[in-house]
Design an enzyme around this catalytic site. Structure first.
Site, PDB file in Angstrom:
ATOM      1  N   GLU A   7      31.401  48.315  37.961  1.00 52.00           N
ATOM      2  CA  GLU A   7      30.742  48.345  39.280  1.00 52.00           C
ATOM      3  C   GLU A   7      29.633  49.407  39.304  1.00 52.00           C
ATOM      4  OE1 GLU A   7      31.431  45.970  41.242  1.00 52.00           O
ATOM      5  OE2 GLU A   7      33.567  45.449  41.125  1.00 52.00           O
ATOM      6  N   HIS A  25      34.347  36.084  39.755  1.00 50.60           N
ATOM      7  CA  HIS A  25      35.506  35.601  40.528  1.00 50.60           C
ATOM      8  C   HIS A  25      36.062  34.322  39.923  1.00 50.60           C
ATOM      9  CE1 HIS A  25      34.110  37.940  44.327  1.00 50.60           C
ATOM     10  NE2 HIS A  25      34.949  38.650  43.609  1.00 50.60           N
ATOM     11  N   GLU A  77      27.327  42.599  56.216  1.00 53.56           N
ATOM     12  CA  GLU A  77      26.925  41.575  55.255  1.00 53.56           C
ATOM     13  C   GLU A  77      26.307  40.352  55.937  1.00 53.56           C
ATOM     14  OE1 GLU A  77      29.894  41.218  52.192  1.00 53.56           O
ATOM     15  OE2 GLU A  77      28.780  39.661  51.171  1.00 53.56           O
ATOM     16  N   ASN A  89      27.105  41.792  45.028  1.00 56.01           N
ATOM     17  CA  ASN A  89      27.914  40.768  44.363  1.00 56.01           C
ATOM     18  C   ASN A  89      27.309  40.292  43.053  1.00 56.01           C
ATOM     19  OD1 ASN A  89      29.936  40.713  46.296  1.00 56.01           O
ATOM     20  ND2 ASN A  89      28.686  39.416  47.624  1.00 56.01           N
ATOM     21  N   LYS A 126      25.441  52.455  46.937  1.00 62.87           N
ATOM     22  CA  LYS A 126      26.270  51.618  47.814  1.00 62.87           C
ATOM     23  C   LYS A 126      26.108  52.045  49.278  1.00 62.87           C
ATOM     24  CE  LYS A 126      30.333  49.168  48.870  1.00 62.87           C
ATOM     25  NZ  LYS A 126      31.622  48.616  48.539  1.00 62.87           N
ATOM     26  N   ARG A 148      23.615  43.341  51.519  1.00 65.55           N
ATOM     27  CA  ARG A 148      24.904  43.735  50.952  1.00 65.55           C
ATOM     28  C   ARG A 148      25.363  42.729  49.890  1.00 65.55           C
ATOM     29  NH1 ARG A 148      29.892  46.677  54.140  1.00 65.55           N
ATOM     30  NH2 ARG A 148      31.196  46.860  52.313  1.00 65.55           N
ATOM     31  N   HIS A 193      29.397  38.589  40.428  1.00 66.11           N
ATOM     32  CA  HIS A 193      30.687  38.258  41.034  1.00 66.11           C
ATOM     33  C   HIS A 193      30.935  36.763  41.209  1.00 66.11           C
ATOM     34  CE1 HIS A 193      30.988  42.536  41.540  1.00 66.11           C
ATOM     35  NE2 HIS A 193      32.152  42.440  42.147  1.00 66.11           N
ATOM     36  N   ARG A 213      45.851  49.083  67.864  1.00 65.01           N
ATOM     37  CA  ARG A 213      44.474  48.563  68.004  1.00 65.01           C
ATOM     38  C   ARG A 213      43.431  49.386  67.245  1.00 65.01           C
ATOM     39  NH1 ARG A 213      46.042  47.580  73.429  1.00 65.01           N
ATOM     40  NH2 ARG A 213      46.567  45.389  73.662  1.00 65.01           N
ATOM     41  N   HIS A 235      39.354  42.773  37.278  1.00 65.20           N
ATOM     42  CA  HIS A 235      38.165  42.435  38.051  1.00 65.20           C
ATOM     43  C   HIS A 235      36.872  42.890  37.355  1.00 65.20           C
ATOM     44  CE1 HIS A 235      35.570  41.773  41.470  1.00 65.20           C
ATOM     45  NE2 HIS A 235      35.186  43.042  41.425  1.00 65.20           N
ATOM     46  N   LYS A 293      35.130  47.698  54.189  1.00 69.55           N
ATOM     47  CA  LYS A 293      35.803  46.399  54.095  1.00 69.55           C
ATOM     48  C   LYS A 293      37.265  46.644  53.778  1.00 69.55           C
ATOM     49  CE  LYS A 293      32.260  43.264  52.296  1.00 69.55           C
ATOM     50  NZ  LYS A 293      31.970  42.414  51.135  1.00 69.55           N
TER      51      LYS A 293
HETATM   52  N1  LIG Z   1      37.002  46.953  50.015  1.00 70.01           N
HETATM   53  C1  LIG Z   1      36.054  46.759  49.140  1.00 70.01           C
HETATM   54  O1  LIG Z   1      34.860  46.869  49.432  1.00 70.01           O
HETATM   55  C2  LIG Z   1      36.441  46.425  47.734  1.00 70.01           C
HETATM   56  C3  LIG Z   1      35.479  46.449  46.718  1.00 70.01           C
HETATM   57  C4  LIG Z   1      35.884  46.203  45.415  1.00 70.01           C
HETATM   58  C5  LIG Z   1      37.226  45.936  45.146  1.00 70.01           C
HETATM   59  N2  LIG Z   1      38.131  45.911  46.159  1.00 70.01           N
HETATM   60  C6  LIG Z   1      39.557  45.663  45.894  1.00 70.01           C
HETATM   61  O2  LIG Z   1      40.034  46.717  45.075  1.00 70.01           O
HETATM   62  C7  LIG Z   1      41.150  46.248  44.322  1.00 70.01           C
HETATM   63  C8  LIG Z   1      41.007  46.732  42.902  1.00 70.01           C
HETATM   64  O3  LIG Z   1      41.012  48.137  42.901  1.00 70.01           O
HETATM   65  P1  LIG Z   1      41.395  48.981  41.610  1.00 70.01           P
HETATM   66  O4  LIG Z   1      40.628  48.479  40.455  1.00 70.01           O
HETATM   67  O5  LIG Z   1      41.282  50.399  42.000  1.00 70.01           O
HETATM   68  O6  LIG Z   1      42.910  48.528  41.334  1.00 70.01           O
HETATM   69  P2  LIG Z   1      44.328  49.173  41.696  1.00 70.01           P
HETATM   70  O7  LIG Z   1      44.319  49.807  42.995  1.00 70.01           O
HETATM   71  O8  LIG Z   1      45.337  48.110  41.433  1.00 70.01           O
HETATM   72  O9  LIG Z   1      44.475  50.290  40.559  1.00 70.01           O
HETATM   73  C9  LIG Z   1      44.513  49.903  39.216  1.00 70.01           C
HETATM   74  C10 LIG Z   1      45.743  50.501  38.503  1.00 70.01           C
HETATM   75  O10 LIG Z   1      45.521  51.879  38.256  1.00 70.01           O
HETATM   76  C11 LIG Z   1      46.624  52.649  38.733  1.00 70.01           C
HETATM   77  N3  LIG Z   1      46.071  53.944  39.118  1.00 70.01           N
HETATM   78  C12 LIG Z   1      45.311  54.232  40.198  1.00 70.01           C
HETATM   79  N4  LIG Z   1      44.862  55.492  40.130  1.00 70.01           N
HETATM   80  C13 LIG Z   1      45.369  56.028  39.006  1.00 70.01           C
HETATM   81  C14 LIG Z   1      45.254  57.296  38.382  1.00 70.01           C
HETATM   82  N5  LIG Z   1      44.483  58.267  38.894  1.00 70.01           N
HETATM   83  N6  LIG Z   1      45.926  57.509  37.231  1.00 70.01           N
HETATM   84  C15 LIG Z   1      46.661  56.506  36.666  1.00 70.01           C
HETATM   85  N7  LIG Z   1      46.792  55.283  37.193  1.00 70.01           N
HETATM   86  C16 LIG Z   1      46.159  55.055  38.357  1.00 70.01           C
HETATM   87  C17 LIG Z   1      47.175  51.840  39.866  1.00 70.01           C
HETATM   88  O11 LIG Z   1      48.506  52.195  40.131  1.00 70.01           O
HETATM   89  C18 LIG Z   1      47.031  50.420  39.302  1.00 70.01           C
HETATM   90  O12 LIG Z   1      48.093  50.124  38.439  1.00 70.01           O
HETATM   91  C19 LIG Z   1      41.160  44.747  44.459  1.00 70.01           C
HETATM   92  O13 LIG Z   1      42.211  44.378  45.322  1.00 70.01           O
HETATM   93  C20 LIG Z   1      39.830  44.420  45.098  1.00 70.01           C
HETATM   94  O14 LIG Z   1      39.874  43.274  45.920  1.00 70.01           O
HETATM   95  C21 LIG Z   1      37.758  46.163  47.428  1.00 70.01           C
HETATM   96 ZN   LIG Z   2      33.561  43.961  42.393  1.00 68.50          ZN
END
Ligand SMILES: NC(=O)c1ccc[n+]([C@@H]2O[C@H](COP(=O)([O-])OP(=O)(O)OC[C@H]3O[C@@H](n4cnc5c(N)ncnc54)[C@H](O)[C@@H]3O)[C@@H](O)[C@H]2O)c1
Ligand SMILES: [Zn+2]
Length: 359
Positions: free
Chosen positions: A182, A250, A234, A243, A224, A239, A246, A118, A263, A140
């Protein structure tokens, strides 16, 4: 450099310091004395940082679990395997999970921590620029569903975020550039000072000037954190400003099946479209338009994997979960550092924007 997200009882600190990952055991022993830890990471990061992980494991009561790398694994099966691992690790409600990776690992670990027994505490150790400036703070958490991204999740704030920009040394240039979108975006929603900072340092940050990038990450985190503090769930419209770019972004991601475009790459195009929309709707004074244009026009636009069909891009905008009962909401820049939410932008305006930007 220390920051915090002040949300009452669930407030949490952000430690931002090059090299702080080396001190993780010390920091955790101090903040979570006597606790058991589980760490979730992916195969790429586990291989790149095997030595660091070993040193953490030798200093803490910590077990690690490695998931496959990629957005396609941000699903219920991987999430369920994380829960299986947690259940098999003799944890209790006081145990702490560590998300060590980019946004994918962060979102899945956070969501596992949100429901395990939980809800247990977790900390974020982001390793991508996107995770450092965006996904690791805000609380999130989510996994994807075949019907759409991030459709299943929870608000579950971390207890601590540890940002070590030295992880960026191993990140690929494409992922770095994508994550920077971002930070760049925060220049349009984070107030005039943030706009000026990005305007002055855009190219230095892109070329990874360490001191300036550190300051950029700090400022970006502050923007942020400030927005999240005022609108944690949100519900107040604030918040939603995060976006910017976005709704268009998206839709582009969907058009290219979430595979061929990253992204952040889609967000650059989205910011360009948002600025064009502001121009068409005449929402800026000529002076503000010129100032904002002077930054937007310096954006390096990422290659698109193929030709765009503006009709489809428009159609896909309605499939975004951020669409409220079939009404499109756009975040549009109006002044340097300030954007507003505009509901119901006329279809002709959007179509004209799409044809201008993608012609
Ligand atoms: N929770 C939120 O508020 C929020 C906000 C924005 C995005 N997101 C989510 O985040 C995700 C995207 O995150 P991301 O862009 O970090 O992608 P990711 O986590 O897939 O990382 C991108 C790539 O980089 C590699 N990588 C990570 N760190 C590394 C490092 N230090 N050296 C070498 N390679 C490395 C990973 O293995 C992967 O292949 C999406 O799923 C998106 O929905 C969430
Ligand atoms: Zn984004």
């Amino acid at each position: 450099m220390n920051l915090a997200v002040n949300i009452g009882e669930k407030s949490y600190p952000i430690i931002l310091e090059p090299g702080c990952a080396q001190k993780l055991p010390e920091i955790l022993q101090q903040r979570f004395p006597g606790k058991k830890f589980v760490l979730i990471t992916n195969r790429t990061i586990a291989a790149l940082y095997a030595k660091l992980l070993n040193s953490w494991e030798s200093q803490l009561d910590l077990k690690s679990f490695t998931v496959p790398d990629g957005e396609m694994y941000k699903n219920i099966e991987t999430w369920s395997s994380i829960l299986d691992f947690m259940l098999g690790s003799s944890l209790d409600r006081t145990s702490v999970a560590i998300a060590f990776g980019g946004g994918v690992v962060g979102d899945m670990t956070g969501f596992a921590a949100a429901v395990f027994l939980r809800g247990i505490d977790y900390i974020q150790v982001p390793t991508t620029l996107l995770a450092m400036v965006d996904s690791s703070i805000g609380g999130k958490t989510a996994i994807d569903h075949p019907l759409g991204k991030n459709l299943i999740g929870a608000f579950h704030p971390p207890r601590l975020v540890l940002v070590d920009p030295q992880f960026l040394d191993t990140l690929s240039p494409r992922e770095f550039f994508s994550g920077y979108a971002e930070l760049f975006k925060h220049g349009f929603v984070g107030g005039r000072e943030m706009f000026k900072f990005v305007q002055k340092n855009h190219e230095s940050m892109l070329s990874k000037n360490a001191d300036i990038l550190l300051e950029g990450i700090y400022k970006s985190l502050s923007v942020k954190a400030n927005i999240v503090e005022q609108d944690q769930f949100e519900t107040k419209g604030l918040r939603a400003l995060l976006n910017l770019g976005h709704t268009f972004g998206h839709s582009l991601e969907r058009f290219f099946n979430f595979g061929d475009i990253l992204h952040g790459e889609a967000v650059y195009w989205g910011i360009k479209c948002a600025f064009e929309t502001a121009k068409q709707l005449k929402l800026m004074t000529p002076e503000n338009e010129a100032t904002i244009d002077s930054l937007v026009s310096r954006m390096k636009m990422p290659n698109l994997p193929g030709a765009i069909d503006p009709k489809k891009i428009y159609e896909y905008m309605f499939m975004d979960k951020k669409t409220e009962s079939g009404r499109l909401r756009f975040i549009i820049p109006v002044e340097p550092g300030k954007s507003v939410i505009i509901p119901d932008v006329p279809k002709e305006v959007i179509q004209s924007v799409l044809s201008i930007v993608f012609s």
